[in-house]
Design an enzyme around this catalytic site. Structure first.
Site, PDB file in Angstrom:
ATOM      1  N   THR A   1      -3.894  42.366  10.510  1.00 34.45           N
ATOM      2  CA  THR A   1      -3.384  43.235  11.567  1.00 34.45           C
ATOM      3  C   THR A   1      -3.921  42.775  12.911  1.00 34.45           C
ATOM      4  O   THR A   1      -5.071  42.331  13.011  1.00 34.45           O
ATOM      5  CB  THR A   1      -3.796  44.695  11.307  1.00 34.45           C
ATOM      6  N   VAL A  30       4.530  50.806   3.090  1.00 33.98           N
ATOM      7  CA  VAL A  30       4.325  50.893   4.530  1.00 33.98           C
ATOM      8  C   VAL A  30       2.973  51.537   4.765  1.00 33.98           C
ATOM      9  O   VAL A  30       2.663  52.580   4.190  1.00 33.98           O
ATOM     10  CB  VAL A  30       5.440  51.720   5.205  1.00 33.98           C
ATOM     11  N   ASP A  32      -0.336  52.224   7.788  1.00 35.73           N
ATOM     12  CA  ASP A  32      -0.524  53.064   8.967  1.00 35.73           C
ATOM     13  C   ASP A  32       0.192  52.543  10.207  1.00 35.73           C
ATOM     14  O   ASP A  32       0.546  53.311  11.100  1.00 35.73           O
ATOM     15  CB  ASP A  32      -2.022  53.158   9.296  1.00 35.73           C
TER      16      ASP A  32
END
Lengths: 134, 166
Positions: A1, A30, A32
């Site tokens: 991320t 999916v 956060d």
């Protein structure tokens, strides 16, 4: 991320987060990142947050909004981040990191994972780190 | 008001051989986003620019370099939010897009919705002229090796990615 938060010269804040997700995740999973309040939040009255880490844990505590809630109560960006990360660890044993700004230009990069690559630019200076205390 | 930009390249366990790449990548992204702030551009412009650079950098798990799902494919998520108006845009489970963060911004700017997912996000991308890229261009050897390693019985993908408590 990966993610970023910023305050511009007019005092506006913004956040952005992007991810490939978790290793070997189920198709359709999916985390956060696309969820407002979990994978990021920005409000000119409070500040902006972009998190990274175990998405399911981040979602359970709505980490980004939780940090801004603590800042709304008067905590600094760093203290609010530490308190929210500690809460997430205590409640769901989640590991994560965050970058945070407040509307006055205060900022923090905090994490309870082993590492988080981060960098901050302000007043012509660049700060960066990877491990604890850097 | 002192403009400021802060970026991250992901929390977890960064292997030693990738540490310098990661640090160099976040420094580059912070400099680029901050340069926009110094030129008077908005916080939204700055964060999208910084994240776009990180997505394009194969050292990070977003865009090019994304981790793979159980079938060896790439599904990406992204979010932007503007503190002036609380406007927000997101995409989830999107495939074959080089820069999901830019697509998320277009969702914010060009639709009445907050999040588009999967094939709907792809259709929206085509409608607004965002090109698709071959999935292979988003997959690195490093991501493929980690995927293969975590297919083994008894593997723990979350611990592999996040490490243990810091």
């Amino acid at each position: 991320t990966v993610g970023a938060v910023a305050v511009d010269s007019e005092g506006n804040v913004a956040c952005a987060t992007s991810t490939g997700g978790m290793l070997n995740k189920m198709e359709g999973r999916v985390g956060d990142t696309p969820c407002v309040g979990c994978g990021g939040y920005a409000d000119n009255l409070l500040g902006a947050v972009s998190p990274t880490g175990h998405g399911e844990a981040i979602m359970k505590v709505t980490l980004s909004r939780l940090i801004l809630f603590y800042m709304e109560q008067g905590k600094t960006a760093a203290d609010a981040s530490d308190q929210a990360l500690a809460y997430m660890w205590e409640r769901v044993q989640g590991l994560a990191g965050v970058v945070v700004v407040d509307p006055r230009g205060g900022w923090a990069a905090r994490f309870n994972s082993l590492q988080m690559a981060w960098a901050a630019a302000q007043n012509g200076q660049l700060h960066y780190g990877l491990g604890k205390g850097e | 008001m002192l403009p400021v930009l802060v970026v991250h390249g992901g929390a977890g366990n960064v292997p030693r051989q990738r540490a310098e790449l990661s640090c160099a990548g976040v420094r580059e992204a912070a400099r680029a986003g901050y340069a926009l702030l110094q030129s008077g551009r908005s916080a939204m412009d700055a964060v999208v620019e910084a994240v776009t650079l990180l997505e394009n950098n194969p050292a990070f798990n977003a865009g090019c370099g994304s981790v793979l799902n159980e079938h060896g494919g790439v599904e990406m998520d992204a979010l932007v939010m503007d503190g002036r108006t609380l406007a927000s845009g997101a995409v989830s489970a999107v495939r074959r897009i080089a820069n999901p963060v830019q697509l998320a911004r277009l969702v914010m700017e060009k639709t009445q919705h907050l999040c588009l997912t999967a094939e709907g996000a792809s259709k929206f991308a085509r409608a607004v002229g965002v090109p698709e890229v071959p999935e292979e261009t988003l997959i690195t050897d490093y991501a493929r090796k980690r995927w293969q390693r975590n297919l083994q019985p008894g593997s723990n993908p979350v611990e592999c990615q996040m490490g243990k408590m810091g």
